[in-house]
Design a protein around this motif. Structure first.
Motif, PDB file in Angstrom:
ATOM      1  N   ALA A  66       0.831  -1.210   0.000  1.00  0.00           N
ATOM      2  CA  ALA A  66       0.000   0.000   0.000  1.00  0.00           C
ATOM      3  C   ALA A  66       0.861   1.255   0.000  1.00  0.00           C
ATOM      4  CB  ALA A  66      -0.936  -0.010   1.206  1.00  0.00           C
ATOM      5  N   LEU A  67       1.989   1.221   0.750  1.00  0.00           N
ATOM      6  CA  LEU A  67       2.874   2.375   0.764  1.00  0.00           C
ATOM      7  C   LEU A  67       3.500   2.626  -0.608  1.00  0.00           C
ATOM      8  CD1 LEU A  67       4.697   1.905   4.198  1.00  0.00           C
ATOM      9  CD2 LEU A  67       3.029   3.664   3.581  1.00  0.00           C
ATOM     10  N   VAL A  68       3.898   1.527  -1.286  1.00  0.00           N
ATOM     11  CA  VAL A  68       4.467   1.677  -2.625  1.00  0.00           C
ATOM     12  C   VAL A  68       3.432   2.250  -3.585  1.00  0.00           C
ATOM     13  CG1 VAL A  68       5.386   0.405  -4.603  1.00  0.00           C
ATOM     14  CG2 VAL A  68       6.176  -0.130  -2.296  1.00  0.00           C
ATOM     15  N   VAL A  69       2.208   1.696  -3.519  1.00  0.00           N
ATOM     16  CA  VAL A  69       1.151   2.178  -4.409  1.00  0.00           C
ATOM     17  C   VAL A  69       0.823   3.642  -4.110  1.00  0.00           C
ATOM     18  CG1 VAL A  69      -1.281   1.900  -5.023  1.00  0.00           C
ATOM     19  CG2 VAL A  69       0.186  -0.109  -4.781  1.00  0.00           C
ATOM     20  N   ALA A  70       0.735   3.984  -2.819  1.00  0.00           N
ATOM     21  CA  ALA A  70       0.418   5.365  -2.456  1.00  0.00           C
ATOM     22  C   ALA A  70       1.490   6.338  -2.936  1.00  0.00           C
ATOM     23  CB  ALA A  70       0.250   5.469  -0.944  1.00  0.00           C
ATOM     24  N   THR A  71       2.752   5.866  -2.994  1.00  0.00           N
ATOM     25  CA  THR A  71       3.837   6.729  -3.470  1.00  0.00           C
ATOM     26  C   THR A  71       3.815   6.858  -4.996  1.00  0.00           C
ATOM     27  OG1 THR A  71       5.188   6.027  -1.587  1.00  0.00           O
ATOM     28  CG2 THR A  71       6.322   7.075  -3.441  1.00  0.00           C
ATOM     29  N   ALA A  72       3.477   5.739  -5.675  1.00  0.00           N
ATOM     30  CA  ALA A  72       3.553   5.744  -7.135  1.00  0.00           C
ATOM     31  C   ALA A  72       2.314   6.350  -7.782  1.00  0.00           C
ATOM     32  CB  ALA A  72       3.755   4.316  -7.652  1.00  0.00           C
ATOM     33  N   LEU A  73       1.171   6.217  -7.138  1.00  0.00           N
ATOM     34  CA  LEU A  73      -0.074   6.666  -7.784  1.00  0.00           C
ATOM     35  C   LEU A  73      -0.075   8.155  -8.115  1.00  0.00           C
ATOM     36  CD1 LEU A  73      -2.980   4.623  -6.150  1.00  0.00           C
ATOM     37  CD2 LEU A  73      -2.078   4.486  -8.470  1.00  0.00           C
ATOM     38  N   PRO A  74       0.365   9.047  -7.207  1.00  0.00           N
ATOM     39  CA  PRO A  74       0.385  10.464  -7.599  1.00  0.00           C
ATOM     40  C   PRO A  74       1.234  10.721  -8.843  1.00  0.00           C
ATOM     41  CG  PRO A  74       0.645  10.252  -5.230  1.00  0.00           C
ATOM     42  CD  PRO A  74       0.747   8.871  -5.792  1.00  0.00           C
ATOM     43  N   PHE A  75       2.386  10.037  -8.934  1.00  0.00           N
ATOM     44  CA  PHE A  75       3.228  10.199 -10.115  1.00  0.00           C
ATOM     45  C   PHE A  75       2.502   9.732 -11.374  1.00  0.00           C
ATOM     46  CE2 PHE A  75       6.146   7.957 -13.015  1.00  0.00           C
ATOM     47  CZ  PHE A  75       6.876   9.033 -13.487  1.00  0.00           C
ATOM     48  N   VAL A  76       1.884   8.546 -11.282  1.00  0.00           N
ATOM     49  CA  VAL A  76       1.140   8.015 -12.435  1.00  0.00           C
ATOM     50  C   VAL A  76      -0.006   8.954 -12.807  1.00  0.00           C
ATOM     51  CG1 VAL A  76      -0.262   6.092 -13.258  1.00  0.00           C
ATOM     52  CG2 VAL A  76       1.783   5.654 -11.886  1.00  0.00           C
ATOM     53  N   ALA A  77      -0.712   9.455 -11.781  1.00  0.00           N
ATOM     54  CA  ALA A  77      -1.843  10.352 -12.047  1.00  0.00           C
ATOM     55  C   ALA A  77      -1.374  11.648 -12.707  1.00  0.00           C
ATOM     56  CB  ALA A  77      -2.582  10.655 -10.750  1.00  0.00           C
ATOM     57  N   LEU A  78      -0.226  12.162 -12.250  1.00  0.00           N
ATOM     58  CA  LEU A  78       0.295  13.405 -12.844  1.00  0.00           C
ATOM     59  C   LEU A  78       0.660  13.186 -14.306  1.00  0.00           C
ATOM     60  CD1 LEU A  78       1.221  16.319 -12.533  1.00  0.00           C
ATOM     61  CD2 LEU A  78       3.447  15.461 -11.733  1.00  0.00           C
ATOM     62  N   VAL A  79       1.321  12.065 -14.607  1.00  0.00           N
ATOM     63  CA  VAL A  79       1.692  11.781 -16.000  1.00  0.00           C
ATOM     64  C   VAL A  79       0.441  11.656 -16.858  1.00  0.00           C
ATOM     65  CG1 VAL A  79       2.753  10.061 -17.510  1.00  0.00           C
ATOM     66  CG2 VAL A  79       3.885  10.716 -15.378  1.00  0.00           C
ATOM     67  N   ALA A  80      -0.552  10.925 -16.342  1.00  0.00           N
ATOM     68  CA  ALA A  80      -1.792  10.750 -17.106  1.00  0.00           C
ATOM     69  C   ALA A  80      -2.496  12.086 -17.329  1.00  0.00           C
ATOM     70  CB  ALA A  80      -2.714   9.769 -16.377  1.00  0.00           C
ATOM     71  N   LEU A  81      -2.481  12.949 -16.299  1.00  0.00           N
ATOM     72  CA  LEU A  81      -3.138  14.249 -16.438  1.00  0.00           C
ATOM     73  C   LEU A  81      -2.451  15.108 -17.494  1.00  0.00           C
ATOM     74  CD1 LEU A  81      -5.213  16.329 -15.495  1.00  0.00           C
ATOM     75  CD2 LEU A  81      -3.599  17.020 -13.701  1.00  0.00           C
ATOM     76  N   LEU A  82      -1.115  15.120 -17.456  1.00  0.00           N
ATOM     77  CA  LEU A  82      -0.389  15.916 -18.446  1.00  0.00           C
ATOM     78  C   LEU A  82      -0.645  15.406 -19.863  1.00  0.00           C
ATOM     79  CD1 LEU A  82       3.015  16.433 -16.592  1.00  0.00           C
ATOM     80  CD2 LEU A  82       1.163  18.093 -16.894  1.00  0.00           C
ATOM     81  N   LEU A  83      -0.640  14.093 -20.024  1.00  0.00           N
ATOM     82  CA  LEU A  83      -0.913  13.544 -21.342  1.00  0.00           C
ATOM     83  C   LEU A  83      -2.334  13.855 -21.792  1.00  0.00           C
ATOM     84  CD1 LEU A  83       0.844  10.078 -21.052  1.00  0.00           C
ATOM     85  CD2 LEU A  83       1.561  12.015 -22.441  1.00  0.00           C
ATOM     86  N   TYR A  84      -3.271  13.769 -20.849  1.00  0.00           N
ATOM     87  CA  TYR A  84      -4.665  14.071 -21.192  1.00  0.00           C
ATOM     88  C   TYR A  84      -4.826  15.527 -21.622  1.00  0.00           C
ATOM     89  CZ  TYR A  84      -9.640  14.998 -20.524  1.00  0.00           C
ATOM     90  OH  TYR A  84     -10.938  15.394 -20.693  1.00  0.00           O
TER      91      TYR A  84
END
Length: 603
Positions: free
Chosen positions: A27-45
Motif C-alpha cells: 500500500a505504501l508503494v502504491v500510495a507513493t507511485a499513484l500520484p506520479f502516475v496520475a500526474l503523467v496521465a493528467l499531463l498527457l490528457y
C-alpha cells in the motif's frame, strides 16, 4: 452523532495496523507511485485535449474557407450568366446566331463547362460544347421549375446530356427587349471545380469534405467523388443532424460508416451543407498511444516497487503466517499444536497469548459439553412433563364435557333457561380447552420434529391441502393454485404450513361474497417466495408483526374461532426450514401471507 476527529484518526490507524505487513508495504508503494502516475496521465490528457481543440479549430476554419470559396465560385457563375442574359443576340433566341460571348465565358475559368440557350419549348441550342446541335431538355426538372419561377436558380447534380460530366445546372431567365419571357440561359457548373475547392491539406489523414444540396443530394466529396456525386442521402441520419445543426460541430457516423467529428456550415444563398469531417481515431489515436506508453512505464515502475515490498514483507511476515494459520485452525474447530514462543518480542508475546488462549478454550469446551448434556436432559424432562400435563389435562376436560352433556340431556327438564345456558357455557369452555391443548401440542411438535429437507412439489401439496379443507364447505371460495412451484423443504412440515394458511384463508373469507383464494410463487435471489392471498376480512397492517405470536388474535372468538396458534406454528416451521414469513392486509380488503424457502436445484 458526529464522531470527533481524533476518534476517526484512531479508527483509521487501528484499521491500518490490522493489515498484513506485506499489504502495508504494498500500500505504501502504491500510495507513493499513484500520484506520479496520475500526474503523467493528467499531463498527457491535457496535451491530447489541446491537440484535439487545435484540430477542431482547424476543421472549423477549413469549413469556413471552403464555404467562402464555393460561394465565390457560384457568385461568379451567376454574375457571368446575368451579364450574358442582357446581350441582344441572346435576347433574340435565334438558333442561327449564337453570340461568341457564350463560348468565351465557358472558357473563362469560372467553373462553367458549357453554356446553352433554351427556348420556351425546351429546346437547347447554341451549346458551347456541341455547336450546331439541339438537345431537348423539356423533361428536366430544372426547366419546369425555371419556367414557373422565372428567377436564377441552381439545380441538383446531374450528368450533362451535352458534356457527359457531373454538373450543377445554373439557370438564368432571359427576357426580350420588351420584357417578355424569351427563354433561358443554362450553364453547367463542373463539379470538379467545386471538388477542388473542398480538398484540404492541413487536416489528419482520413479527413473528408462534403457538399450536400438542400434536398440531400451529394454535390461533391473530396474522396471517392465519382462514387458519391449525385447520390441521394436525404434519408441518412447524418444529413438530418447536419440540417438541424446548421452550423457548428457534432460527432456522428459518416455516410461510409466511419465515426467522425464534423464541422458544419450552411451556404445562405443555396441552403447547401458544407462539412469537414475528421475521423475520431485520428484525434484520439496519437494521444491514446502516448498515454498507453506512459501507463506501461508507470506500471513497470509500480510492479518493481511492489516486488521489493513483497521481498521485504516476506521476511517480516513469515512468523506471523504460523500464528494466523493456527488461529484459523482454532476458528475451524481444530486443535493446533502449541506455537514456538520465540522471535521478535511482539511475536513471542503473541504466541504466548495464543497458547494460553488455546488452553483456556479446551477447558471451556469441556465445560460447555457438560452443560449441553445437562440441557439435553432438561429438555427431555420438559418434553415429558409437557406431554404428561397435556395428557393428564385431557381426562378431566373430557370428564367435564361428558358430565355437562349428560346434565344437559338427562336433566334438561329440571333446568331453567339460565341453567341450560350455564351448562352450554361449561361445554363451550371445555371444548376450547381441548382445542387449546391440541394446538399447544402441535406447536411443540413443530419445534421438536426432525427436519428432512428435499426437493418438494409445492403446487401439488397446496392443491391437496386446499382440496381436503374445502371438501364439504358450503359456498366454498374459488381457489387458484400456481403450477410448477418447487422448493427445498420437509414435505410433512410444509403440508402443515399450507393447511394452516389455507384454513386461515377459508375462515376469514366465510362472510365474503365472491370469495377467492390464490396461491402464487416467484423466485427471488435463490429463494422461492410463496403467497396465499384472499379477499376476506383482512387486518390492520400495524399489527402484522404480532400475527405470528402464539395466542395473538385480532378478531373476537365469537366472530372467527381459533386460538392464535396456527400462524405461530407456520413461523416456527418455516424458520426451521431456512425461510421467513410475513403478512400484508387491509381491513375488509383481504390479506396475504407469504413465506420463503430455498429454491430447489434445477433438474
Amino acid at each position: 452523532m458526529r464522531v470527533p476527529r481524533p476518534a476517526l484518526a484512531t479508527a483509521a490507524l487501528d484499521a491500518w495496523n490490522r493489515q498484513p505487513v506485506r499489504r502495508q508495504l504494498a500500500a505504501l508503494v502504491v500510495a507513493t507511485a499513484l500520484p506520479f502516475v496520475a500526474l503523467v496521465a493528467l499531463l498527457l490528457y491535457l496535451g491530447a485535449k489541446e491537440v484535439e481543440t487545435r484540430t477542431l479549430a482547424a476543421a472549423a476554419a477549413e469549413a469556413r474557407g471552403m464555404a467562402v470559396q464555393v460561394e465565390a465560385s457560384l457568385a461568379g457563375s451567376r454574375r457571368a450568366l446575368e451579364a450574358l442574359a442582357v446581350l441582344a443576340p441572346v435576347q433574340k433566341m435565334d438558333p442561327r446566331r449564337c453570340d461568341p460571348a457564350l463560348a468565351a465565358v465557358a472558357a473563362g475559368g469560372q467553373g462553367i463547362v458549357q453554356i446553352a440557350q433554351v427556348d420556351l419549348a425546351g429546346n437547347a441550342f447554341c451549346l458551347t460544347t456541341r455547336p450546331g446541335a439541339t438537345v431537348a431538355v423539356a423533361d428536366r426538372e430544372w426547366f419546369r421549375q425555371a419556367m414557373g419561377e422565372r428567377a436564377f436558380r441552381l439545380g441538383e447534380p446531374v450528368v450533362g446530356r451535352a458534356s457527359g460530366k457531373w454538373v450543377v445546372t445554373a439557370v438564368q431567365p432571359v427576357s426580350n427587349p420588351n420584357g417578355d419571357p424569351a427563354g433561358l440561359l443554362v450553364a453547367g457548373i463542373d463539379l470538379e471545380a467545386l471538388v477542388a475547392a473542398t480538398r484540404h491539406l492541413l487536416l489528419p489523414e482520413g479527413s473528408v469534405s462534403t457538399v450536400i444540396s438542400a434536398r440531400g443530394v451529394v454535390i461533391s466529396r473530396s474522396h471517392d467523388n465519382e462514387l458519391w456525386a449525385g447520390r441521394d442521402v436525404s434519408t441518412h441520419r447524418l444529413f438530418a443532424r447536419q440540417r438541424l445543426l446548421g452550423e457548428g460541430e457534432l460527432v456522428a457516423q459518416g455516410l461510409d460508416g466511419v465515426q467522425r467529428v464534423y464541422a458544419v456550415r450552411t451556404l445562405p444563398s443555396t441552403g447547401w451543407l458544407l462539412s469537414v469531417a475528421i475521423p475520431v481515431d485520428a484525434l484520439a489515436g496519437p494521444a491514446s498511444r502516448r498515454l498507453r506508453g506512459a501507463m506501461l512505464v508507470s506500471l513497470v515502475v509500480l510492479l518493481g516497487g511492489l516486488g521489493v515490498a513483497a521481498w521485504i514483507g516476506n521476511g517480516l511476515a513469515r512468523p506471523l503466517v504460523l500464528l494466523a494459520a493456527a488461529a484459523q485452525a482454532m476458528a475451524d474447530g481444530c486443535h493446533p499444536d502449541a506455537l514456538p514462543e520465540r522471535g521478535a518480542r511482539e511475536l513471542a508475546v503473541a504466541s504466548r497469548a495464543f497458547n494460553h488462549m488455546q488452553a483456556s478454550r479446551a477447558a471451556a469446551e469441556a465445560s460447555l459439553a457438560l452443560r449441553n448434556e445437562q440441557l439435553d436432559a432438561a429438555n427431555k424432562e420438559l418434553e415429558a412433563f409437557s406431554y404428561s400435563v397435556s395428557h393428564d389435562l385431557r381426562a378431566p376436560v373430557r370428564a367435564i364435557d361428558g358430565f355437562s352433556l349428560a346434565l344437559a340431556n338427562g336433566h334438561a327438564a329440571g333446568l331453567d333457561a339460565q341453567g341450560k345456558a350455564c351448562v352450554q357455557r361449561v361445554r363451550d369452555a371445555t371444548q376450547r380447552m381441548a382445542s387449546l391443548i391440541d394446538d399447544m401440542l402441535a406447536l411443540s411438535r413443530s419445534t421438536r420434529a426432525e427436519v428432512h429437507v428435499e426437493p418438494v412439489d409445492v403446487s401439488a401439496l397446496a392443491r391437496c391441502a386446499a382440496g381436503e379443507l374445502l371438501a364439504g364447505v358450503r359456498d366454498a371460495p374459488l381457489v387458484g393454485i400456481a403450477d410448477g412451484v418447487t422448493a427445498m423443504a420437509d414435505s410433512l412440515l410444509l403440508r402443515s404450513v399450507l393447511d394452516n394458511l389455507f384454513s386461515n384463508a377459508i375462515k376469514f373469507t366465510g362472510r365474503t361474497e365472491g370469495a377467492r383464494i390464490d396461491f402464487t410463487a416467484q423466485v427471488d435471489a435463490g429463494q422461492v417466495v410463496c403467497t396465499v392471498r384472499d379477499n376476506g376480512a383482512g387486518f390492520d397492517e400495524a399489527f402484522a408483526a404480532n400475527l405470528f405470536s402464539p395466542f395473538f388474535r385480532l378478531h373476537r372468538a365469537t366472530e372467527y374461532p381459533g386460538n392464535g396458534i396456527g400462524l405461530a406454528t407456520v413461523k416456527r416451521i418455516v424458520g426451521r426450514m431456512g425461510g421467513r414469513v410475513w403478512a400484508h392486509g387491509r381491513p375488509g380488503r383481504g390479506a396475504s401471507f407469504s413465506f420463503s424457502l430455498p429454491a430447489a436445484p434445477a433438474a
